[in-house]
Structure formats: structure tokens, C-alpha cells
Design a protein around this motif. Structure first.
Motif, short mmCIF file in Angstrom:
data_model
loop_
_atom_site.label_atom_id
_atom_site.label_comp_id
_atom_site.label_asym_id
_atom_site.label_seq_id
_atom_site.Cartn_x
_atom_site.Cartn_y
_atom_site.Cartn_z
N LYS A 161 0.82 -1.21 0.00
CA LYS A 161 0.00 0.00 0.00
C LYS A 161 0.84 1.25 0.00
CE LYS A 161 -4.10 -1.80 2.27
NZ LYS A 161 -4.81 -1.90 3.53
N LYS A 162 0.36 2.26 -0.72
CA LYS A 162 0.95 3.60 -0.62
C LYS A 162 -0.12 4.40 0.09
CE LYS A 162 3.79 6.74 -3.23
NZ LYS A 162 4.95 6.56 -2.40
N GLY A 163 0.15 4.85 1.29
CA GLY A 163 -0.91 5.45 2.10
C GLY A 163 -1.98 4.39 2.31
N LYS A 164 -3.23 4.73 1.94
CA LYS A 164 -4.28 3.72 2.14
C LYS A 164 -4.60 2.96 0.86
CE LYS A 164 -6.39 5.44 6.24
NZ LYS A 164 -7.16 6.49 6.82
N THR A 165 -3.91 3.34 -0.21
CA THR A 165 -4.24 2.75 -1.51
C THR A 165 -3.39 1.52 -1.81
OG1 THR A 165 -4.54 5.03 -2.20
CG2 THR A 165 -4.58 3.37 -3.95
N GLU A 166 -4.08 0.44 -2.16
CA GLU A 166 -3.36 -0.78 -2.53
C GLU A 166 -2.75 -0.59 -3.92
OE1 GLU A 166 -5.37 -4.53 -1.76
OE2 GLU A 166 -4.29 -5.43 -3.45
N VAL A 167 -1.43 -0.76 -4.03
CA VAL A 167 -0.78 -0.54 -5.32
C VAL A 167 -0.23 -1.83 -5.93
CG1 VAL A 167 -0.20 1.90 -4.98
CG2 VAL A 167 1.38 0.14 -4.15
N ASP A 168 -0.14 -2.88 -5.12
CA ASP A 168 0.40 -4.13 -5.64
C ASP A 168 0.05 -5.24 -4.64
OD1 ASP A 168 1.77 -5.88 -7.25
OD2 ASP A 168 3.79 -5.18 -6.72
N SER A 169 0.19 -6.45 -5.09
CA SER A 169 -0.03 -7.58 -4.17
C SER A 169 0.78 -8.78 -4.67
CB SER A 169 -1.51 -7.93 -4.10
OG SER A 169 -1.93 -8.39 -5.36
N PHE A 170 0.90 -9.76 -3.81
CA PHE A 170 1.62 -10.99 -4.18
C PHE A 170 0.94 -12.16 -3.49
CE2 PHE A 170 4.60 -14.37 -3.19
CZ PHE A 170 5.19 -14.59 -4.43
N SER A 171 0.79 -13.24 -4.24
CA SER A 171 0.22 -14.43 -3.61
C SER A 171 1.01 -15.64 -4.11
CB SER A 171 -1.26 -14.52 -3.97
OG SER A 171 -1.59 -15.84 -4.30
N HIS A 172 1.36 -16.53 -3.19
CA HIS A 172 2.13 -17.72 -3.58
C HIS A 172 1.31 -18.62 -4.50
CE1 HIS A 172 5.95 -17.29 -1.62
NE2 HIS A 172 5.32 -16.72 -0.61
N LYS A 173 -0.02 -18.58 -4.31
CA LYS A 173 -0.88 -19.40 -5.17
C LYS A 173 -0.69 -19.04 -6.64
CE LYS A 173 -4.67 -19.82 -2.61
NZ LYS A 173 -5.81 -19.02 -2.27
N ASN A 174 -0.55 -17.74 -6.90
CA ASN A 174 -0.44 -17.28 -8.30
C ASN A 174 1.01 -17.18 -8.79
OD1 ASN A 174 -3.15 -16.96 -8.09
ND2 ASN A 174 -3.02 -14.77 -7.57
N ASN A 175 1.96 -17.52 -7.93
CA ASN A 175 3.37 -17.42 -8.32
C ASN A 175 4.11 -18.71 -8.01
OD1 ASN A 175 4.09 -14.44 -9.12
ND2 ASN A 175 2.61 -14.31 -7.43
N PRO A 176 3.90 -19.73 -8.84
CA PRO A 176 4.59 -21.00 -8.56
C PRO A 176 6.11 -20.83 -8.65
CG PRO A 176 3.49 -21.06 -10.71
CD PRO A 176 3.10 -19.76 -10.06
N THR A 177 6.81 -21.68 -7.94
CA THR A 177 8.27 -21.58 -7.94
C THR A 177 8.85 -22.18 -9.23
OG1 THR A 177 8.39 -23.66 -6.78
CG2 THR A 177 8.51 -21.69 -5.43
N THR A 178 10.06 -21.74 -9.58
CA THR A 178 10.77 -22.29 -10.74
C THR A 178 11.71 -23.37 -10.23
OG1 THR A 178 10.70 -20.13 -11.79
CG2 THR A 178 12.35 -21.68 -12.64
N PRO A 179 11.65 -24.58 -10.79
CA PRO A 179 12.54 -25.64 -10.25
C PRO A 179 14.00 -25.37 -10.55
CG PRO A 179 11.27 -26.45 -12.14
CD PRO A 179 10.79 -25.05 -11.87
N LEU A 180 14.84 -25.75 -9.61
CA LEU A 180 16.29 -25.61 -9.77
C LEU A 180 16.79 -26.80 -10.61
CD1 LEU A 180 18.99 -24.21 -8.75
CD2 LEU A 180 18.97 -25.94 -6.96
N THR A 181 17.64 -26.51 -11.60
CA THR A 181 18.19 -27.60 -12.41
C THR A 181 19.53 -28.02 -11.82
OG1 THR A 181 17.15 -26.60 -14.33
CG2 THR A 181 18.86 -28.25 -14.76
N LEU A 182 19.66 -29.32 -11.55
CA LEU A 182 20.92 -29.88 -11.04
C LEU A 182 21.43 -30.88 -12.06
CD1 LEU A 182 19.76 -30.88 -7.44
CD2 LEU A 182 21.14 -28.89 -8.02
N LYS A 183 22.72 -31.12 -12.08
CA LYS A 183 23.26 -32.17 -12.95
C LYS A 183 22.77 -33.52 -12.43
CE LYS A 183 27.71 -30.27 -14.36
NZ LYS A 183 29.10 -30.23 -13.98
#
Ligand code: HCR
Length: 407
Positions: free
Chosen positions: A254-276
Motif C-alpha cells: 500500500k501507498k498510504g491507504k491505496t493498494e498498489v500491488d499484491s503478491f500471492s504464492h498461489k499465483n506465483n509458482p516456484t521455478t525448479p532448480l536444475t541440477l546435474k
């Protein structure tokens, strides 16, 4: 070791009541052992490569500082609750041996390639150092950390020692990130999980200061893993942004009382790490080195776990003994220990100057003796590995470990 084979949760909890503060020496029953070594945990910093490089895309320093804060907050779930989610409860990680490596990279369509190098740079006390680099966007994170633990009122309290430092090439900007204190709850019920406490500070060289306060169970919401964060320009009491939510779930900016951005783990799946594949890994790489222990843990065979772990531990003891006799020390592959780090020093000075005006405790560097020094990524060593000029030296190091293990 064998005594733990038939251990119940209750006797384990009783045993930790008297443990000496060294998490590595804590003996745990097989069902609470993790197959992952602590050296793997460095990967938790970058499971969202897109967010990791996002600050480099912002030309405004305030927006960059906000993007760094958002990325940092997005890492907390992986760092502190992913084992809980994947394995049903927190587990005791394997205690890395000196020189143990965890190497990999993330490929992300937007961020490109991000490379991870994690190395156990000290065994007594246990300290892991890491370097995470995205060349395409010029974003570099490095850090090192160890833990000091104590047990009280059925809770394991863990203070992290060390720090993380992010660098953005295009703006020659640095961010110092302190590591949160945590504790392990749920021991009585046999379902240990991590809760964060106190605060994290992120100080930028451009003069922004973020503070994240971990509030645990929210008073109003009753939800666990809550936090409140603020971003300020140092020297001013104005709060530019506030971020609040649950680090395991979602948060709003929020900037002051206004929501300007958000983040949710549900909508941001992780990227798998590549190993040999394991057979192509260096013998000092974690998954290859601990492969037999991992099989034994899967089987729940405590005797086999003990036997396979002892082979590694005894070989390490033998190596240290030999080094002592020869007056040598183990050469770290990618990191070097320094007495002073000027980039961190400048950020600490800034943070100290402004913490008073912002009413927060001064940020100090933990006594380097607690981590066997200040550990920095050594680009020369890295270049030597990449170009092949250290080939002989690395081969000799691996042969030494293999010879000691074969005894
Ligand atoms: C405390 C912990 C080992 C250390 C882990 C650290 C602090 C390591 C550095 C990472 O960047 C962040 C991090 C995250 C983990 O949450 C933290 C671990 C949580 C549990 C583990 C104990 C040693 C496990 C004790 C055994 C329990 C199950 C009784």
C-alpha cells in the motif's frame, strides 16, 4: 546413534531439552531426518527468479528498493516453511561437511539463467556461503550464514549469524539484508514448524531502509506467520510504502491507504532448480556425497543411516587431522574469508546512522569469529574453476576426500 533407533517423539523432545546449542550435534530419530543437507538451503533465495531480477528493471531508486523488498518477502515461504508443506513437518537437515557443494541454475523464460553456488565454508561452527548470479540482468546475491540455538519452554530458538548482500550492476547499488531470528514451535505435538520473530532490515546504498516486523499470530486475523513491513527513505520519517500479510501465503503493498500491488504464492509458482544428474556431479556435491545416507533415510533404516553418515564424518575427521599435521587448511572452492568487507561496512554505517532517527535498533555485523570470518564470493577462484586453470587442484582435493572415505 543406535540408541535413537527406537526413539519416540517424547524421548527425543526430552533429549533436546539438554542439548548444547549446536544444532548439528542434535541426534534425531529417523522419521525427523531430512535427506537434504543445509548447504541446499541457499537455493531458497531464488525460487522466483523473475522477482529476483525485477529490481534491475526499475529506473527509479524508490521502485527498485520496493522491488527488492517484495522479492525478499517472497523468499520467506521457501526458506522457512517449504519442508513443512512438502514433508508434513519441519525436518532436521543433514549437517554439511567442509567443502560440500550445491550447484545448480534456474532457467526462467523472463529472467534467463540464474546460477547458484553454495559451499560449506566452515564445519565448526557450521557456516554456508552462497553466490547467486543472474548475468543477463546484472543481479548478484551473496551471503553466508550460521545458526546459534537454544532450547527453552518446549521451543528451539535459533539466532542466525551472517548476512546477505544484493548488488545491482546497472545502478552499482547494494542492499544489506539481515537474517531473521526464528523459533521452532509444535515440538510437543510432534509437528515442528518455524515461526519468525523480531525483524529484518534491508538497507540500500541509495538511502532506502526497509524494516520487516514478524508478528507471528496476527492479533486481529488469528493467522500465523504474519508480518508488517515499511519502506522509508533514510533521513525522513515518512513511510513510502507498507506491506502486510502472511509470509506463507499472500501480502498487499500500500501507498498510504491505496493498494498498489499484491503478491500471492498461489499465483506465483516456484521455478525448479536444475541440477546435474547425480552421476555427473562432482563427488563433493551434496546430493552425490549423501546419496547412500538418503537411501537409508528413505528406508528408515537407522543402522544404515548411522553407518553411511559415519563414513563421511570419519573421513572428514581424518582429513582435518592430516591437515593439522601438515599445517595446511582446506582450500574453499569459491569463497574466501576476509577481515573486513568495505561494501558491507558502508551499508552498516548507513543503517547505524539512520536507525536512531527511525527508532529501530542499530544493525550490527555479528562477530566474525562466530562464522570463522566474513565470507565473500571470490571471483578469481570462480574464474579459475570455469576456465579449467584450477583443474589439478580440484582433482587433488577430491582425491583426498575419496581416499579418506575409502579407509
Ligand atoms: C533451524 C533449521 C536449520 C537452519 C535453517 C536456516 C536458518 C538455514 C539458512 C536458510 O537460509 C534459512 C533457514 C531456514 C530453516 O527454516 C532453518 C531450519 C529450520 C529447522 C532447522 C533445525 C536444525 C531443525 C531442528 C529439528 C527439529 C525438527 C526438531
Amino acid at each position: 546413534m543406535a540408541a535413537m533407533a527406537g526413539t519416540t517423539w517424547t524421548s527425543f523432545v526430552k533429549s533436546i531439552a539438554s542439548f548444547n546449542g549446536d544444532l548439528a550435534s542434535m541426534t534425531a530419530p529417523p522419521f525427523i531426518l531430512s535427506k537434504a543437507s543445509l548447504v541446499e538451503f541457499s537455493a531458497y533465495w531464488t525460487e522466483h527468479p523473475k522477482l529476483f531480477v525485477a529490481p534491475a528493471k526499475e529506473s527509479d531508486p524508490e521502485k527498485r528498493a520496493l522491488a527488492v523488498l517484495k522479492w525478499f518477502l517472497s523468499t520467506l515461504k521457501q526458506q522457512y516453511s517449504s519442508r513443512n508443506e512438502k514433508l508434513g513437518s519441519e525436518k532436521k537437515p543433514l549437517n554439511p561437511f567442509l567443502g560440500e557443494l550445491f550447484l545448480g541454475h534456474w532457467d526462467d523464460p523472463e529472467a534467463g539463467k540464474t546460477e547458484l553456488i553454495s559451499e560449506q565454508v566452515s564445519h565448526h561452527p557450521p557456516v554456508t556461503a552462497y553466490s547467486i548470479i543472474n548475468e543477463k540482468h546484472g543481479v548478484k546475491l551473496q551471503g553466508y550464514n550460521g545458526q546459534k540455538a537454544s532450547f527453552a519452554s518446549m521451543t528451539i530458538n535459533v539466532k542466525q549469524v551472517g548476512l546477505a548482500r544484493l548488488h545491482i550492476d546497472a545502478y552499482d547499488e547494494d542492499y544489506l539484508i539481515t537474517l531473521p531470528t526464528l523459533h521452532i514451535e509444535g515440538l510437543v505435538y510432534g509437528t515442528p514448524y518455524v515461526e519468525l520473530e523480531k525483524s529484518t532490515i534491508i538497507q540500500s546504498s541509495s538511502g532506502y531502509f526497509a524494516k520487516i516486523e514478524y508478528t507471528g499470530k496476527g492479533w486481529v486475523s488469528g493467522k500465523k506467520n504474519c508480518f508488517n513491513a515499511t519502506l522509508q527513505k533514510v533521513g525522513s520519517k515518512d513511510i513510502l510504502y507498507t506491506i502486510s500479510g502472511q509470509w506463507t501465503d499472500s501480502f498487499t503493498v500500500k501507498k498510504g491507504k491505496t493498494e498498489v500491488d499484491s503478491f500471492s504464492h498461489k499465483n506465483n509458482p516456484t521455478t525448479p532448480l536444475t541440477l546435474k544428474p547425480i552421476e555427473e556431479q562432482d563427488p563433493l556435491e551434496s546430493r552425490r556425497a549423501w546419496a547412500k545416507v538418503a537411501v537409508a533415510i528413505d528406508k528408515g533404516d537407522y543402522e544404515e543411516i548411522g553407518m553411511e553418515k559415519s563414513k563421511i564424518e570419519n573421513a572428514q575427521r581424518e582429513l582435518r587431522k592430516k591437515e593439522k599435521e601438515e599445517g595446511k587448511t582446506w582450500e574453499r572452492r569459491y569463497f574466501s574469508s576476509v577481515e573486513k568487507d568495505s561494501a558491507t561496512g558502508k551499508l552498516l554505517d548507513l543503517a547505524a546512522k539512520y536507525s536512531v532517527s527511525l527508532g529501530v535498533p542499530a544493525v550490527t555485523l555479528d562477530d566474525p569469529s562466530k562464522t570463522n570470518g566474513i565470507w565473500l564470493f571470490d571471483e578469481k577462484k570462480y574464474e579459475g574453476v570455469k576456465s579449467g586453470t584450477r583443474e589439478e587442484e580440484l582433482k587433488a582435493a577430491v582425491e583426498k576426500v575419496e581416499a579418506a572415505t575409502a579407509h
